[in-house]
Scaffold this motif. Structure first.
Motif, PDB file in Angstrom:
ATOM      1  N   VAL A 186      -1.395   4.172  -6.094  1.00  0.00           N
ATOM      2  CA  VAL A 186      -2.295   3.035  -5.940  1.00  0.00           C
ATOM      3  C   VAL A 186      -1.465   1.781  -5.616  1.00  0.00           C
ATOM      4  O   VAL A 186      -0.329   1.665  -6.081  1.00  0.00           O
ATOM      5  CB  VAL A 186      -3.132   2.785  -7.214  1.00  0.00           C
ATOM      6  N   PRO A 187      -2.063   0.881  -4.830  1.00  0.00           N
ATOM      7  CA  PRO A 187      -3.292   1.025  -4.048  1.00  0.00           C
ATOM      8  C   PRO A 187      -3.032   1.817  -2.772  1.00  0.00           C
ATOM      9  O   PRO A 187      -1.965   1.726  -2.184  1.00  0.00           O
ATOM     10  CB  PRO A 187      -3.678  -0.422  -3.741  1.00  0.00           C
ATOM     11  N   ALA A 235       0.083   3.709   5.595  1.00  0.00           N
ATOM     12  CA  ALA A 235      -1.324   3.718   6.001  1.00  0.00           C
ATOM     13  C   ALA A 235      -1.627   4.965   6.832  1.00  0.00           C
ATOM     14  O   ALA A 235      -2.665   5.617   6.642  1.00  0.00           O
ATOM     15  CB  ALA A 235      -1.651   2.457   6.786  1.00  0.00           C
ATOM     16  N   ARG A 236      -0.734   5.311   7.731  1.00  0.00           N
ATOM     17  CA  ARG A 236      -0.933   6.501   8.564  1.00  0.00           C
ATOM     18  C   ARG A 236      -0.993   7.756   7.704  1.00  0.00           C
ATOM     19  O   ARG A 236      -1.852   8.629   7.899  1.00  0.00           O
ATOM     20  CB  ARG A 236       0.192   6.612   9.596  1.00  0.00           C
ATOM     21  N   MET A 237      -0.090   7.892   6.740  1.00  0.00           N
ATOM     22  CA  MET A 237      -0.083   9.070   5.889  1.00  0.00           C
ATOM     23  C   MET A 237      -1.346   9.173   5.041  1.00  0.00           C
ATOM     24  O   MET A 237      -1.809  10.267   4.720  1.00  0.00           O
ATOM     25  CB  MET A 237       1.143   9.055   4.983  1.00  0.00           C
ATOM     26  N   ALA A 238      -1.895   8.018   4.655  1.00  0.00           N
ATOM     27  CA  ALA A 238      -3.108   8.003   3.833  1.00  0.00           C
ATOM     28  C   ALA A 238      -4.378   8.134   4.665  1.00  0.00           C
ATOM     29  O   ALA A 238      -5.475   8.154   4.107  1.00  0.00           O
ATOM     30  CB  ALA A 238      -3.156   6.704   3.021  1.00  0.00           C
ATOM     31  N   ASN A 286       0.839  -1.198   0.000  1.00  0.00           N
ATOM     32  CA  ASN A 286       0.000   0.000   0.000  1.00  0.00           C
ATOM     33  C   ASN A 286       0.873   1.245   0.000  1.00  0.00           C
ATOM     34  O   ASN A 286       1.953   1.273   0.594  1.00  0.00           O
ATOM     35  CB  ASN A 286      -0.923   0.010   1.220  1.00  0.00           C
ATOM     36  N   LEU A 287       0.401   2.290  -0.685  1.00  0.00           N
ATOM     37  CA  LEU A 287       1.188   3.515  -0.873  1.00  0.00           C
ATOM     38  C   LEU A 287       0.469   4.711  -0.251  1.00  0.00           C
ATOM     39  O   LEU A 287      -0.751   4.681  -0.053  1.00  0.00           O
ATOM     40  CB  LEU A 287       1.464   3.732  -2.350  1.00  0.00           C
ATOM     41  N   PRO A 288       1.199   5.813   0.046  1.00  0.00           N
ATOM     42  CA  PRO A 288       0.616   6.882   0.863  1.00  0.00           C
ATOM     43  C   PRO A 288      -0.014   8.061   0.138  1.00  0.00           C
ATOM     44  O   PRO A 288      -0.944   8.688   0.658  1.00  0.00           O
ATOM     45  CB  PRO A 288       1.818   7.369   1.678  1.00  0.00           C
TER      46      PRO A 288
END
Length: 270
Positions: free
Chosen positions: A161-162, A186-189, A154-156
């Motif tokens: 994506v995603p 995840a935190r950044m997103a 997962n990317l921020p």
């Protein structure tokens, strides 16, 4: 959980970290961007008892690009990384799916075109995901043939994506593909890491452990409590810190050991 670390890209420093962290960390993640230079050092680390994971190259790669030539070159580079990882003796390769070329539009209230532009972005995003799914399905089959596990991270950033649990779940359609949860991303997103855990289930097998302020990808030492959900599970947890000093990894290990998340080290250097 099996604990790993991200080393410096210089072969001598790579081996210094490996010696200093022996009997605490079980695997080392080799960066694809320096894989050729690190090949011999990685083999020496394997002789010490380390396993290897491999982070595929990702700068300027767009496996879901709408431009066929760019998509084909991106997939070719990623195939090369899979083959290189297999030659190196890695057991897992982690990759990124890239990003959209455009998410720059005015906020609500500043332009009457905001909603129409949001709809256009969502359309581009769906199309990118579909093309990336097709490309990653090919890569996952190759990885399986090479004896590798392939994980998607997962990317921020908004254009990447995603980014959400729902977008990660879209790739569950690829049976051979597994998943990497990057806790800092995840935190950044603005996403709850446990939402990824819930939706991905047993196919979440790799974790990137680091912390940040929610705005910048600072790669600070993780809080042991952030890893408690993975203790006792058959997953690999990579502590992902900048290559400043191996002592930071020793400090992280000490905190994890003091809270019972990993066993106390026995012997070794450091």
């Amino acid at each position: 959980m099996r604990l790993g670390f991200r080393p410096p890209k210089d072969p001598a420093a790579f081996l210094d970290y490996a010696r200093g962290l022996l009997n605490r960390y079980q695997f080392i993640e080799v960066p694809g961007s320096a894989a050729l230079e690190l090949f011999d050092a990685a083999q020496e680390a394997r002789s010490m008892g380390y396993a290897l994971t491999f982070h595929a190259r990702y700068m300027d790669l767009y496996p879901g690009s709408g431009v066929p030539e760019i998509r084909q070159v991106s997939l070719r580079v990623l195939r090369e990384d899979l083959e290189r990882a297999a030659q190196m003796g890695a057991f897992l390769v982690n990759l990124h799916a890239g990003n959209l070329p455009w998410t720059d539009y005015p906020p609500p209230g500043l332009s009457p075109a905001h909603e129409a532009l949001r709809e256009q972005e969502e359309k581009l995003r769906r199309e990118y995901l579909e093309r990336a799914l097709e490309g990653l399905a090919e890569l996952a089959l190759l990885a399986s043939d090479l004896g590798l596990r392939l994980t998607l991270e997962n990317l921020p950033a908004p254009q990447e994506v995603p980014r959400t649990p729902e977008e990660m779940a879209f790739f569950l359609q690829v049976p051979q593909l597994e998943f990497c949860l990057d806790l800092g991303h995840a935190r950044m997103a603005g996403q709850d890491p446990m939402a990824f855990v819930e939706v991905l289930g047993t196919r979440l097998v790799h974790v990137h452990a680091h912390a940040n302020d929610g705005r910048y990808d600072l790669h600070l030492p993780p809080d042991p409590e952030d890893l408690r959900a993975f203790a006792g599970k058959p997953c690999t947890v990579l502590v992902e810190l900048p290559p400043r000093n191996a002592s930071e990894y020793l400090e992280v290990y000490g905190r994890l050991a003091s809270t019972g998340l990993v066993p106390e080290a026995m012997g070794g250097e450091g």
